[in-house]
Write a protein that holds these residues in place. Structure first.
Motif, mmCIF file in Angstrom:
data_model
loop_
_atom_site.group_PDB
_atom_site.id
_atom_site.type_symbol
_atom_site.label_atom_id
_atom_site.label_comp_id
_atom_site.label_asym_id
_atom_site.label_seq_id
_atom_site.Cartn_x
_atom_site.Cartn_y
_atom_site.Cartn_z
ATOM 1 N N PRO A 1 0.712 -1.320 0.009
ATOM 2 C CA PRO A 1 0.038 -0.056 -0.089
ATOM 3 C C PRO A 1 0.999 1.387 0.120
ATOM 4 C CG PRO A 1 -0.753 -1.386 1.524
ATOM 5 C CD PRO A 1 0.285 -2.258 1.092
ATOM 6 N N TRP B 1 1.547 5.098 0.898
ATOM 7 C CA TRP B 1 1.499 6.168 2.234
ATOM 8 C C TRP B 1 1.971 7.416 1.613
ATOM 9 C CZ3 TRP B 1 0.196 3.986 7.066
ATOM 10 C CH2 TRP B 1 0.135 2.566 7.123
ATOM 11 N N PRO C 1 -2.228 6.512 5.169
ATOM 12 C CA PRO C 1 -2.412 5.772 4.061
ATOM 13 C C PRO C 1 -3.053 6.672 2.789
ATOM 14 C CG PRO C 1 -3.333 4.728 5.983
ATOM 15 C CD PRO C 1 -2.722 6.252 6.462
#
Lengths: 251, 99
Positions: free
Chosen positions: B11, B13, B60
């Motif tokens: 993911p 950030w 995030p």
């Protein structure tokens, strides 16, 4: 000559860091992800920077006119005094991370103790290295937990790395006349005094990582006396070739 | 809101750094990481190794709600034909001009 222990004592500190720094630099451009590639290169640079400072001090203690480049690039394997663990090939990412954690945890304890050295220059280098080592421990421990408590594959590789490297950890805490004299003079630290704290910290992290602490009793040794694995010669031939092909070159 | 398409990476950030002078955190860029702690370390290694920051925030990327180019007209244009919304529209009284 006063303090005949000082040169070999400093050389061990420097060699551990130069050789591990070089091993880490082999990841440059090959890291598993860009961010980690940069992180490993950063740690490599920290270690090589620390080594440079220790070599400089070692060269002055020796008094033969050898500077940091002379000590790093113009000695052969038998003259190196690093622990065997740091010269082992970088292996997979699991091996690199587990070794980094084992060494960084050791280095942090050692550098913390050396900030109290009666040698002001050594204490100064140690103070700088403590800050760096603290980050190295944080980074590598985080990865040990991520890998150990990760997927089946990452757990398997991390456990294999722990098992393979464990027998090289004992050498870090061996203590001989050089260490003891350095400690007695208030300049160095006896590595054997760091073993318990290291074990406690390492076992705590391994446990969090769901990894098993090995129970082998046999420990490899020899690096502190210049008896190395075959891997060091190969590493040195690559690391030293430019400096040896063009002595005195500058850029 | 639809989840962004997953690529093979971890993911994303967003990284915000606070400069040493104590100013507000500023967007510096983004990093990939599997966990928040890892994101913080990656942000430190990628963006702040030479003393650029005294504090780091990582968020995030998927937690950020952003305006789209389609919003531009309705969000930002109306101000232009309403000059009275700008302080320059008003003449300052003589008493405060010294400031």
């Amino acid at each position: 000559m006063a303090d005949s222990f000082l040169f070999p004592y400093l050389l061990r500190l420097a060699d551990d860091r130069l050789i591990l720094g070089h091993r880490l630099s082999e990841w440059c451009g090959h890291g598993p992800i860009l961010e980690e590639d940069i992180a490993l290169a950063n740690i490599a640079l920290d270690l090589i920077g620390e080594a440079t400072l220790f070599y400089k001090l070692a060269g002055e203690a020796e008094g033969q006119g050898r500077n940091e480049d002379g000590l790093a690039y113009f000695r052969d394997a038998v003259d190196f005094r690093n622990a065997l663990m740091v010269e082992l090939p970088k292996g997979d990412f699991g091996v690199t991370i587990v070794r980094q954690f084992f060494f960084s945890a050791y280095s942090l304890l050692q550098m913390e103790a050396l900030t109290k050295s009666s040698n002001a220059e050594l204490a100064g280098i140690a103070a700088k290295a403590v800050k760096e080592s603290r980050y190295h421990v944080r980074h590598s421990a985080q990865w040990v937990v991520t890998l150990g408590d990760g997927t089946e594959e990452s757990h398997k590789r991390a456990q294999r790395a722990v098992n393979d490297l464990w027998r090289y950890t004992g050498e870090l805490f061996l203590s001989d006349a050089i260490d003891q004299e350095a400690a007695k003079a208030g300049i160095g630290v006896d590595p054997s005094t760091l073993a318990d704290a290291w074990r406690t910290q390492v076992m705590e992290v391994l446990q969090r990582a769901t990894l098993t602490t090995p129970t082998v009793n046999y420990m490899q040794r020899g690096g502190r006396d210049g008896k190395h694995t075959e891997h060091l010669g190969h590493l040195l031939s690559e690391m030293q070739i430019v400096a040896r092909s063009h002595p005195g070159a500058s850029w | 809101m639809a989840e962004p398409v997953q690529d093979s990476q971890w993911p994303l950030w967003e990284v915000f750094l606070q400069p040493p002078k104590g100013e507000a955190h500023e967007h510096a860029g983004s990093v990939h990481a599997a966990t928040a702690e890892q994101a913080l370390q990656n942000a430190r290694d990628v963006y702040s190794r030479r003393g650029e920051a005294v504090s780091i925030w990582v968020v995030p990327s998927r937690s950020i709600t952003a305006s789209t180019p389609d919003d531009m007209g309705s969000f930002f244009d109306p101000g232009n034909d309403k000059p009275y919304r700008h302080p320059q529209f008003y003449k300052a009284p003589r008493g405060v001009r010294v400031f």
